[in-house]
Write a protein that holds these residues in place. Structure first.
Motif, short mmCIF file in Angstrom:
data_model
loop_
_atom_site.label_atom_id
_atom_site.label_comp_id
_atom_site.label_asym_id
_atom_site.label_seq_id
_atom_site.Cartn_x
_atom_site.Cartn_y
_atom_site.Cartn_z
N HIS A 57 111.85 27.74 88.57
CA HIS A 57 112.28 28.92 87.77
C HIS A 57 113.78 29.25 87.79
N LYS A 58 114.59 28.76 88.71
CA LYS A 58 115.98 28.70 88.78
C LYS A 58 116.83 27.65 88.01
N GLN A 59 115.94 26.70 87.46
CA GLN A 59 116.34 25.34 86.60
C GLN A 59 117.50 24.67 87.68
N ASP A 60 116.77 24.62 89.00
CA ASP A 60 117.84 24.04 89.89
C ASP A 60 117.51 22.77 89.84
N THR A 61 118.04 21.79 89.21
CA THR A 61 117.56 20.23 89.18
C THR A 61 118.10 19.40 90.29
N VAL A 62 119.25 19.99 90.95
CA VAL A 62 119.72 19.34 92.13
C VAL A 62 118.72 19.52 93.33
N GLN A 63 118.25 20.69 93.45
CA GLN A 63 117.19 20.98 94.41
C GLN A 63 115.91 20.35 94.12
N LEU A 64 115.38 20.37 92.72
CA LEU A 64 114.31 19.39 92.40
C LEU A 64 114.41 17.87 92.59
N LYS A 65 115.42 17.54 92.42
CA LYS A 65 115.80 15.94 92.39
C LYS A 65 115.48 15.70 94.01
N LYS A 66 115.95 16.28 95.20
CA LYS A 66 115.70 16.12 96.44
C LYS A 66 114.07 16.22 96.82
N MET A 67 113.46 16.88 95.86
CA MET A 67 111.99 17.11 96.32
C MET A 67 110.86 16.05 95.74
N LEU A 68 111.57 15.55 94.88
CA LEU A 68 110.92 14.38 94.15
C LEU A 68 111.16 13.02 94.44
N ILE A 69 110.23 11.98 94.65
CA ILE A 69 110.68 10.58 94.94
C ILE A 69 111.39 10.41 93.51
N PRO A 70 112.05 9.28 93.43
CA PRO A 70 112.59 8.77 92.46
C PRO A 70 111.55 8.39 91.04
N GLU A 71 110.41 7.82 91.73
CA GLU A 71 109.47 7.32 90.71
C GLU A 71 108.29 8.18 90.38
N ALA A 72 108.65 9.47 90.70
CA ALA A 72 107.80 10.58 90.31
C ALA A 72 107.34 10.57 88.94
N LYS A 73 106.15 11.02 88.54
CA LYS A 73 105.63 10.92 87.21
C LYS A 73 105.12 12.35 86.85
N PHE A 74 105.10 12.70 85.51
CA PHE A 74 104.57 14.11 85.08
C PHE A 74 103.66 13.85 84.02
N GLN A 75 102.51 14.34 84.05
CA GLN A 75 101.67 13.98 83.08
C GLN A 75 100.93 15.42 82.43
N ILE A 95 105.21 13.15 94.61
CA ILE A 95 105.04 11.85 94.05
C ILE A 95 104.47 11.91 92.55
N HIS A 96 103.85 13.07 92.34
CA HIS A 96 103.28 13.14 90.84
C HIS A 96 102.68 14.65 90.55
N ILE A 97 103.03 14.88 89.40
CA ILE A 97 102.42 16.30 88.86
C ILE A 97 101.72 15.94 87.71
N SER A 98 100.46 16.51 87.65
CA SER A 98 99.45 16.63 86.46
C SER A 98 99.14 18.06 85.99
N ASP A 99 99.12 18.26 84.79
CA ASP A 99 98.82 19.50 84.61
C ASP A 99 97.92 19.57 83.26
N THR A 100 97.11 20.63 83.17
CA THR A 100 96.16 20.86 82.07
C THR A 100 96.97 21.85 81.37
N ARG A 101 96.76 21.98 79.80
CA ARG A 101 97.60 23.04 79.15
C ARG A 101 96.46 23.51 78.01
N GLN A 102 96.13 24.69 77.92
CA GLN A 102 95.33 25.26 76.86
C GLN A 102 95.69 26.82 76.84
N THR A 103 95.42 27.29 75.27
CA THR A 103 95.78 28.60 75.09
C THR A 103 94.71 29.44 75.10
#
Length: 147
Positions: free
Chosen positions: A34-52, A135-143
């Motif tokens: 929510h803060k768009q803090d990509t520096v902090q997020l980078k520390k929390m995610l492994i380099p190979e993290a995937k988003f689906q 290591i991985h985040i998946s989400d569903t999206r619907q309206t």
């Protein structure tokens, strides 16, 4: 100088404490998101993290969108600062086995204070040196048909 060191220590120790459990790591992720803090997020995610993301196109066909960690962080940092976004989280369901955990979280997403979509977030985490990393985040999206 003493105060600066103290403030840095408090900030660092709260970051470490926030990753003591999988739920705390996910909450810290959303705080940085929510803060768009990509520096902090980078520390929390492994380099190979995937988003689906699983959604439907205009023809009602199910589609899968996949991003790397770099693509996710670049996309987040490109959101204009004047644009407001908020992801409200529902109740967490956590499953854990030794060094692996999964968090299932219903959510509702708002853009400029208006409903955008809803769905489920599924986080997969691993414990590295007593910290939980994503290591991985998946989400569903619907309206429609939101819980």
């Amino acid at each position: 100088m003493k105060y600066l060191v103290f403030i840095l220590f408090i900030g660092f120790s709260s970051f470490i404490r926030a990753q003591k459990t999988p739920k705390d790591a996910v909450k810290q992720f959303f705080s940085a998101f929510h803060k768009q803090d990509t520096v902090q997020l980078k520390k929390m995610l492994i380099p190979e993290a995937k988003f689906q993301s699983i959604s439907k196109d205009e023809k009602n066909k199910t589609i899968l969108h996949i991003e790397s960690r770099a693509e996710f962080l670049n996309g987040l940092s490109s959101i204009p600062k004047q644009m407001q976004f908020k992801e409200e989280l529902g109740e967490f369901t956590i499953q854990k086995d030794h060094k692996m955990a999964a968090a299932w979280i219903p959510y509702t997403f708002y853009l400029d204070n208006e409903f955008s979509h809803c769905g489920i977030n599924l986080f997969t985490l691993m414990q590295v040196e007593n910290k939980w990393k994503i290591i991985h985040i998946s989400d569903t999206r619907q309206t429609k048909n939101c819980q």
